[in-house]
Design an enzyme around this catalytic site. Structure first.
Site, PDB file in Angstrom:
ATOM      1  N   ASP A  12      13.136  61.066 -30.566  1.00 26.60           N
ATOM      2  CA  ASP A  12      13.496  60.605 -31.756  1.00 26.60           C
ATOM      3  C   ASP A  12      12.238  60.005 -32.251  1.00 26.60           C
ATOM      4  O   ASP A  12      11.471  59.429 -31.838  1.00 26.60           O
ATOM      5  CB  ASP A  12      14.491  59.285 -31.742  1.00 26.60           C
ATOM      6  CG  ASP A  12      15.180  59.170 -32.977  1.00 26.60           C
ATOM      7  OD1 ASP A  12      14.992  60.020 -33.868  1.00 26.60           O
ATOM      8  OD2 ASP A  12      16.106  58.294 -33.130  1.00 26.60           O
ATOM      9  N   ASN A  60      22.063  68.778 -36.537  1.00 26.65           N
ATOM     10  CA  ASN A  60      20.679  68.751 -37.164  1.00 26.65           C
ATOM     11  C   ASN A  60      20.643  69.968 -38.465  1.00 26.65           C
ATOM     12  O   ASN A  60      19.672  69.869 -39.288  1.00 26.65           O
ATOM     13  CB  ASN A  60      19.738  68.884 -36.497  1.00 26.65           C
ATOM     14  CG  ASN A  60      19.238  67.980 -35.611  1.00 26.65           C
ATOM     15  OD1 ASN A  60      18.485  67.867 -34.318  1.00 26.65           O
ATOM     16  ND2 ASN A  60      19.399  66.506 -36.147  1.00 26.65           N
TER      17      ASN A  60
END
Length: 234
Positions: A12, A60
Site C-alpha cells: 500500500d 481495484n
C-alpha cells in the site's frame, strides 16, 4: 530467533508516495513493482520460505481506467521479469485469484510462469491478482458443492482442512506474519481465512520505501511477540 516461514504483505501507498514527490500515481506503481523484486531477494536471504503479496484486488477495477490499464501493463512486464528471476533464484511462483477477467495475453503469461517455475522449490512467491478473499471463499464453496453433487465428497468429510484445499492457497502454509504498509489498519478483503492466527504488523512507511531494514523491523516485532493458540502460550 525463529524467522516466520510465511509472510504476507499488503502493498500500500504507491500512489501517495508518488504524489508526495509531485509525480503521477503510475510513477509510484512502477517503483512499487521494482521493490517487490528487491524484497523477494531479501526475504529469501533472511530464511523466509513463502512470501505472498497483494498486487491487485477485485475492488481495484473501480479505479480510473487509465490507472487500471497502466497497472495491467506493468503486471505484464513484471511477469516477464519474474520468469527470469524464478529461473535465477530457484523460485516457484503462483498467482492467487480469479484470472479469468484478465486479458488473454496476461493469462498466458501467468500460465507460463506457473508451469516453468513449478520445478523450483528454493523460495515460494505468491501474487494475489484480481483477488478478494470473499470471492475466493465463494469460488471454493461452489467447487466443494459440485464435488458433493458428484459424489466426490461426503458431508461428514467437510472439515476446515478439507475446505482449505479448495482455496487458492491450497498446499501453502498459512501466513505467520501479515505486513501492511503506508499506515492503513485494515485487511481489505485479503486472506481472511488464512490470517486467522497470524501476527499483524502495520507501518506508516509506503511500499516503495519499504526496504531490507523495514522488513527486518517487521520480523523483529514478530519475534518479540508471545505466540498464543487457544489461549495457551506457545
Amino acid at each position: 530467533m525463529k524467522v516466520p516461514q510465511h509472510v504476507a504483505i499488503i502493498l500500500d501507498g504507491n500512489g501517495r508516495w508518488a504524489k508526495s514527490k509531485g509525480m503521477p500515481r503510475n510513477y509510484g506503481h512502477k517503483a512499487g513493482a521494482k521493490n517487490v523484486e528487491k524484497i523477494c531477494d531479501v526475504a529469501g536471504h533472511m530464511g523466509i520460505r513463502y512470501l505472498t503479496v497483494y498486487a491487485f484486488s477485485t475492488e481495484n477495477w473501480s479505479r480510473p481506467k487509465a490507472e487500471v490499464d497502466e497497472l495491467m501493463r506493468l503486471l505484464g512486464s513484471y511477469m516477464k521479469t519474474c520468469l527470469k528471476t524464478a529461473k535465477k533464484n530457484n523460485m516457484r511462483v503462483r498467482v492467487l485469484g480469479d484470472i479469468s477477467r484478465l486479458s488473454p495475453q496476461l493469462q498466458k503469461q501467468i500460465q507460463e510462469l506457473e508451469e516453468v517455475s513449478a520445478q523450483y522449490d528454493g523460495f515460494h512467491f505468491q501474487i494475489a491478482l484480481n483477488y478478494g478473499s470473499r470471492d475466493e471463499m465463494l469460488r471454493a464453496m461452489k467447487k466443494m458443492y459440485q464435488d458433493l453433487e458428484d459424489g466426490n465428497l461426503k458431508k461428514e468429510e467437510i472439515t476446515e482442512e478439507a475446505f482449505s484445499r479448495y482455496l487458492d492457497t491450497a498446499d501453502l502454509p498459512d501466513p505467520d506474519l501479515l505486513i501492511r504498509t503506508s499506515g492503513e489498519l485494515r485487511l481489505s478483503n485479503y486472506l481472511l481465512w488464512q490470517l486467522a492466527y497470524s501476527e499483524f504488523y502495520f507501518t506508516d512507511v509506503p511500499w516503495p520505501d519499504f526496504d531490507e531494514e523495514e522488513l527486518k523491523k517487521a520480523v523483529a516485532a514478530y519475534q518479540n511477540r508471545e505466540r498464543r493458540y487457544g489461549g495457551l502460550m506457545v
